[in-house]
Design a protein around this motif. Sequence first.
Motif, PDB file in Angstrom:
ATOM      1  N   LEU A   1     -57.863 -35.476   4.743  1.00 38.78           N
ATOM      2  CA  LEU A   1     -59.189 -35.121   5.242  1.00 38.78           C
ATOM      3  C   LEU A   1     -60.177 -35.220   4.092  1.00 38.78           C
ATOM      4  CD1 LEU A   1     -58.447 -31.981   7.471  1.00 38.78           C
ATOM      5  CD2 LEU A   1     -58.520 -34.374   8.150  1.00 38.78           C
ATOM      6  N   ARG A   2     -61.326 -35.803   4.366  1.00 39.09           N
ATOM      7  CA  ARG A   2     -62.376 -35.920   3.349  1.00 39.09           C
ATOM      8  C   ARG A   2     -63.544 -35.023   3.739  1.00 39.09           C
ATOM      9  NH1 ARG A   2     -64.036 -41.981   2.704  1.00 39.09           N
ATOM     10  NH2 ARG A   2     -64.595 -41.585   4.889  1.00 39.09           N
ATOM     11  N   ALA A   3     -64.028 -34.266   2.800  1.00 44.72           N
ATOM     12  CA  ALA A   3     -65.117 -33.326   3.090  1.00 44.72           C
ATOM     13  C   ALA A   3     -66.361 -34.050   3.578  1.00 44.72           C
ATOM     14  CB  ALA A   3     -65.437 -32.492   1.849  1.00 44.72           C
ATOM     15  N   GLU A   4     -66.611 -35.274   3.095  1.00 42.17           N
ATOM     16  CA  GLU A   4     -67.831 -35.983   3.489  1.00 42.17           C
ATOM     17  C   GLU A   4     -67.826 -36.371   4.969  1.00 42.17           C
ATOM     18  OE1 GLU A   4     -65.279 -38.839   0.920  1.00 42.17           O
ATOM     19  OE2 GLU A   4     -65.904 -36.730   0.934  1.00 42.17           O
ATOM     20  N   ASP A   5     -66.645 -36.449   5.600  1.00 41.64           N
ATOM     21  CA  ASP A   5     -66.593 -36.781   7.027  1.00 41.64           C
ATOM     22  C   ASP A   5     -67.057 -35.620   7.896  1.00 41.64           C
ATOM     23  OD1 ASP A   5     -65.635 -39.325   6.553  1.00 41.64           O
ATOM     24  OD2 ASP A   5     -63.534 -38.702   6.622  1.00 41.64           O
ATOM     25  N   PHE A   6     -67.157 -34.429   7.317  1.00 44.47           N
ATOM     26  CA  PHE A   6     -67.492 -33.242   8.102  1.00 44.47           C
ATOM     27  C   PHE A   6     -68.790 -32.582   7.637  1.00 44.47           C
ATOM     28  CE2 PHE A   6     -62.932 -33.846   8.047  1.00 44.47           C
ATOM     29  CZ  PHE A   6     -62.539 -33.619   9.359  1.00 44.47           C
ATOM     30  N   GLN A   7     -69.524 -33.208   6.762  1.00 44.59           N
ATOM     31  CA  GLN A   7     -70.658 -32.551   6.118  1.00 44.59           C
ATOM     32  C   GLN A   7     -71.751 -32.143   7.097  1.00 44.59           C
ATOM     33  OE1 GLN A   7     -71.999 -35.115   2.971  1.00 44.59           O
ATOM     34  NE2 GLN A   7     -70.498 -34.356   1.499  1.00 44.59           N
ATOM     35  N   GLN A   8     -71.937 -32.881   8.186  1.00 43.93           N
ATOM     36  CA  GLN A   8     -73.037 -32.593   9.100  1.00 43.93           C
ATOM     37  C   GLN A   8     -72.671 -31.582  10.182  1.00 43.93           C
ATOM     38  OE1 GLN A   8     -75.998 -33.833   8.351  1.00 43.93           O
ATOM     39  NE2 GLN A   8     -75.007 -34.878   6.620  1.00 43.93           N
ATOM     40  N   LEU A   9     -71.445 -31.130  10.211  1.00 43.48           N
ATOM     41  CA  LEU A   9     -70.992 -30.237  11.281  1.00 43.48           C
ATOM     42  C   LEU A   9     -71.289 -28.777  10.932  1.00 43.48           C
ATOM     43  CD1 LEU A   9     -67.602 -31.917  12.223  1.00 43.48           C
ATOM     44  CD2 LEU A   9     -69.908 -32.432  13.029  1.00 43.48           C
ATOM     45  N   GLN A  10     -72.554 -28.473  10.774  1.00 43.53           N
ATOM     46  CA  GLN A  10     -72.962 -27.127  10.369  1.00 43.53           C
ATOM     47  C   GLN A  10     -72.827 -26.098  11.489  1.00 43.53           C
ATOM     48  OE1 GLN A  10     -74.106 -26.383   7.031  1.00 43.53           O
ATOM     49  NE2 GLN A  10     -73.058 -28.355   6.881  1.00 43.53           N
ATOM     50  N   GLN A  11     -72.700 -26.554  12.746  1.00 39.01           N
ATOM     51  CA  GLN A  11     -72.586 -25.632  13.876  1.00 39.01           C
ATOM     52  C   GLN A  11     -71.141 -25.416  14.314  1.00 39.01           C
ATOM     53  OE1 GLN A  11     -75.415 -24.129  14.871  1.00 39.01           O
ATOM     54  NE2 GLN A  11     -76.427 -25.347  13.299  1.00 39.01           N
ATOM     55  N   LEU A  12     -70.187 -26.037  13.642  1.00 43.43           N
ATOM     56  CA  LEU A  12     -68.802 -25.983  14.093  1.00 43.43           C
ATOM     57  C   LEU A  12     -68.263 -24.557  14.040  1.00 43.43           C
ATOM     58  CD1 LEU A  12     -66.758 -28.156  15.033  1.00 43.43           C
ATOM     59  CD2 LEU A  12     -65.743 -28.022  12.765  1.00 43.43           C
ATOM     60  N   GLN A  13     -67.602 -24.156  15.144  1.00 47.31           N
ATOM     61  CA  GLN A  13     -67.039 -22.812  15.235  1.00 47.31           C
ATOM     62  C   GLN A  13     -65.522 -22.822  15.386  1.00 47.31           C
ATOM     63  OE1 GLN A  13     -68.991 -20.527  18.312  1.00 47.31           O
ATOM     64  NE2 GLN A  13     -70.992 -21.344  17.804  1.00 47.31           N
ATOM     65  N   ASP A  14     -64.967 -23.886  15.959  1.00 50.60           N
ATOM     66  CA  ASP A  14     -63.529 -23.947  16.220  1.00 50.60           C
ATOM     67  C   ASP A  14     -63.024 -25.317  15.782  1.00 50.60           C
ATOM     68  OD1 ASP A  14     -60.930 -24.088  17.338  1.00 50.60           O
ATOM     69  OD2 ASP A  14     -61.471 -22.621  18.860  1.00 50.60           O
ATOM     70  N   LEU A  15     -62.061 -25.342  14.844  1.00 52.90           N
ATOM     71  CA  LEU A  15     -61.523 -26.593  14.309  1.00 52.90           C
ATOM     72  C   LEU A  15     -60.009 -26.574  14.438  1.00 52.90           C
ATOM     73  CD1 LEU A  15     -61.836 -29.266  12.747  1.00 52.90           C
ATOM     74  CD2 LEU A  15     -61.693 -27.946  10.627  1.00 52.90           C
ATOM     75  N   ASP A  16     -59.462 -27.635  15.064  1.00 52.83           N
ATOM     76  CA  ASP A  16     -58.021 -27.754  15.233  1.00 52.83           C
ATOM     77  C   ASP A  16     -57.545 -28.992  14.487  1.00 52.83           C
ATOM     78  OD1 ASP A  16     -55.376 -27.804  15.989  1.00 52.83           O
ATOM     79  OD2 ASP A  16     -55.764 -27.452  18.115  1.00 52.83           O
ATOM     80  N   ILE A  17     -56.831 -28.796  13.378  1.00 53.80           N
ATOM     81  CA  ILE A  17     -56.264 -29.894  12.586  1.00 53.80           C
ATOM     82  C   ILE A  17     -54.746 -29.725  12.505  1.00 53.80           C
ATOM     83  CG2 ILE A  17     -58.317 -30.435  11.227  1.00 53.80           C
ATOM     84  CD1 ILE A  17     -57.281 -28.575   9.049  1.00 53.80           C
ATOM     85  N   SER A  18     -54.162 -29.191  13.554  1.00 47.96           N
ATOM     86  CA  SER A  18     -52.725 -28.949  13.568  1.00 47.96           C
ATOM     87  C   SER A  18     -51.962 -30.228  13.858  1.00 47.96           C
ATOM     88  CB  SER A  18     -52.382 -27.884  14.621  1.00 47.96           C
ATOM     89  OG  SER A  18     -52.766 -28.316  15.921  1.00 47.96           O
ATOM     90  N   ASN A  19     -50.692 -30.239  13.445  1.00 44.28           N
ATOM     91  CA  ASN A  19     -49.767 -31.323  13.739  1.00 44.28           C
ATOM     92  C   ASN A  19     -50.294 -32.678  13.267  1.00 44.28           C
ATOM     93  OD1 ASN A  19     -47.373 -32.402  14.658  1.00 44.28           O
ATOM     94  ND2 ASN A  19     -48.031 -32.562  16.779  1.00 44.28           N
ATOM     95  N   LEU A  20     -50.908 -32.699  12.101  1.00 44.15           N
ATOM     96  CA  LEU A  20     -51.267 -33.958  11.453  1.00 44.15           C
ATOM     97  C   LEU A  20     -50.179 -34.250  10.404  1.00 44.15           C
ATOM     98  CD1 LEU A  20     -55.131 -33.461  11.018  1.00 44.15           C
ATOM     99  CD2 LEU A  20     -53.904 -34.458  12.937  1.00 44.15           C
ATOM    100  N   ASN A  21     -50.513 -34.985   9.365  1.00 43.94           N
ATOM    101  CA  ASN A  21     -49.559 -35.261   8.298  1.00 43.94           C
ATOM    102  C   ASN A  21     -50.174 -34.845   6.958  1.00 43.94           C
ATOM    103  OD1 ASN A  21     -47.136 -36.170   7.191  1.00 43.94           O
ATOM    104  ND2 ASN A  21     -47.900 -38.255   6.896  1.00 43.94           N
ATOM    105  N   LEU A  22     -50.775 -33.661   6.943  1.00 47.06           N
ATOM    106  CA  LEU A  22     -51.519 -33.197   5.775  1.00 47.06           C
ATOM    107  C   LEU A  22     -50.594 -32.527   4.772  1.00 47.06           C
ATOM    108  CD1 LEU A  22     -54.621 -31.592   7.564  1.00 47.06           C
ATOM    109  CD2 LEU A  22     -54.408 -33.903   6.631  1.00 47.06           C
TER     110      LEU A  22
END
Length: 651
Positions: A252-273
């Motif tokens: 995951l790169r922080a720059e891909d999410f920089q504009q999501l200032q209103q985000l309240q719920d994030l699901d990044i489960s079951n990836l390959n992190l």
Amino acid sequence: MRLPLIWALLLFSAGSLVQGCPADCQCNQPQTVFCIARSSPAIPQGLPPDTAHLYMFESGLHTLSEDSFAGLPALRLLDLSQNLLSSLPRNVFQPLPGLHNLDLSANQLQEVTNESFHGLRLLERLYLDRNQLQTIHPAAFDSLESLLELKLQDNQLHTVPPLNLPTLLLLDISRNKIAALETGTVHVRSLESLKMAGLGLRSVDEELLQSLRNLHELDVSDNLLARVPGVLSQLPGLTRLSLAGNGLISQLRAEDFQQLQQLQDLDISNLNLNGLPWDFFASFPRLRAVTAAENPFNCVCPMSWVVSWARLGKASLRRPEETRCHFPPKNAGRLLQQLEYADFGCPTTSTSTSSTLRATSPKLPSSSRPLPPEARPTARHGSLMTTASPAPEGQPSPEAWLCPPHACLNGGLCQPGPNRHLECLCPLGFTGLFCEVVGGGTTALPEPTQTKQIAVKHVGSTSIKVGLQNYIRSKPQLKGIRLTYWNLSGPDKRPVTLSLPATLPEYTVRALKPNSSYHICIGALGDKAPQEELCVEAHTLHPTHQQHAPVTQSKGPDLPLVVAPSVAAVLLLLGLAVASSCYARQRRQQRKGQAAPGTPSPSPLELEGVAMSSEQSPKTAAPLSLEYEVPLMQPHFTGTAPPRALGPSYF
């Protein structure tokens, strides 16, 4: 005479409700009819003409005819879900011009024609999920000009028909065989929720998502995405995002999410992190819940910031029992949330003090380039900075601000302050940058902050001392204090509630589990409003850790830190004297027979002047209520087989 008249009116009203009701239906509510678990495979005859809500889910329906709903012009809700319908006759719903909700889910429909929904211009919700749909006519939804929700998930569709629905807010096409959602055929600019889970997508149509400026919820879970869609930067209104189950995403790169200032719920489960970018969750100021389960995390030093973030409690970590370490072997299988800073193998740190104390804590380095070894900062006087090791490219060193063990003395709580400086929240009776100065009765933080905090201090591996004086000062009319605590780490999470006198400056909670997290709340005795409580999470020490006596610093420039054992000895003798006095007084009263027969002997808590509260009813935690801006939503079920007889979202 009045009582028989009332009974007559009630009987007349009940008779008027059931008048004209089919024998195998219930018409006990005004304009509402339930025909459930019937033996007949057709729509019953003789329904009341003013019926507004007709529920026939799981009623064994096999077929419909063109006149099945004739004579029901007032019908607004029709639930035909969980039946055996395989086709829809042409114009079958045309006699229902006022219908708003139509639920045909969990049937055996294979096709929708251009005449299936004629006449439903006021329809707002259409549920066709969990059928066997293979084709939908391109003009099937043309007349549905008021449609708000369209559910097509769990079918066998290969394409989505043209959707010219300007009022549509929710579209769910999950778990179909749709290879891509074509931009030219979808005109849903008001859409707020788009769910495309389990389609096998290798990419998302960025042109389509760019046109959805009002989108609040995006679900692209269980696909074949190899990277985070770059178009997320153009969706600043997202409040809920699910990338779960895309096993090809390994970073995951922080720059891909920089504009999501209103985000309240994030699901990044079951990836390959294997890890997360440094301070990743700080990009989302409104974040309330994160799901990161089922990832092969490498629990080494660059990941240690996650534990500090989780303990700050600004957002909840969902499914923590499935959020575990994969590497190194010493941490494999351990819960990420229960690791300590030392478990991540970070360089050994130390904290020293002198009479020359800085006014502020160190700040994160502004440059993302790792410093050469000779220029790396080390522990300094009055500083909480640790020996920094090289950080990954583009990330500040996590050790630059993480609190080293025992950084704050005398039970102080180390936490990030403004502008990423570190500060110590001192318990009652200690001040200074590191809580090293005894006396003063105030904390190292400004006055507006201290009344909103609970000062806790580790006494041992099974005890935590809770400071109450700040809370007592903020409540001038306090009659007593209710202290509640429960274990967050073990299987037994039943709360324990104690009643404390309003004059008690501090209380030691004993008989706790070592190396465990506890949730501690204090509130006014008799106050039923939970929002008035102050809560904090505290962690008991590992049995191998030793808690040192209070450390003091003299005012001289070169005097070393000393311990005051004489003060502790005097306090211990006083405590023993008081305890023995109470015990002797109790024995004298028992000899004289002053105690009432059958009176139980006081518990150890009562000997300290503390009585058990009558409010020890189990405390149930309220579910997280996310303030989504998405209306008309229905709870999402991850399983492919939803519960039987599931009610529609408009109940």
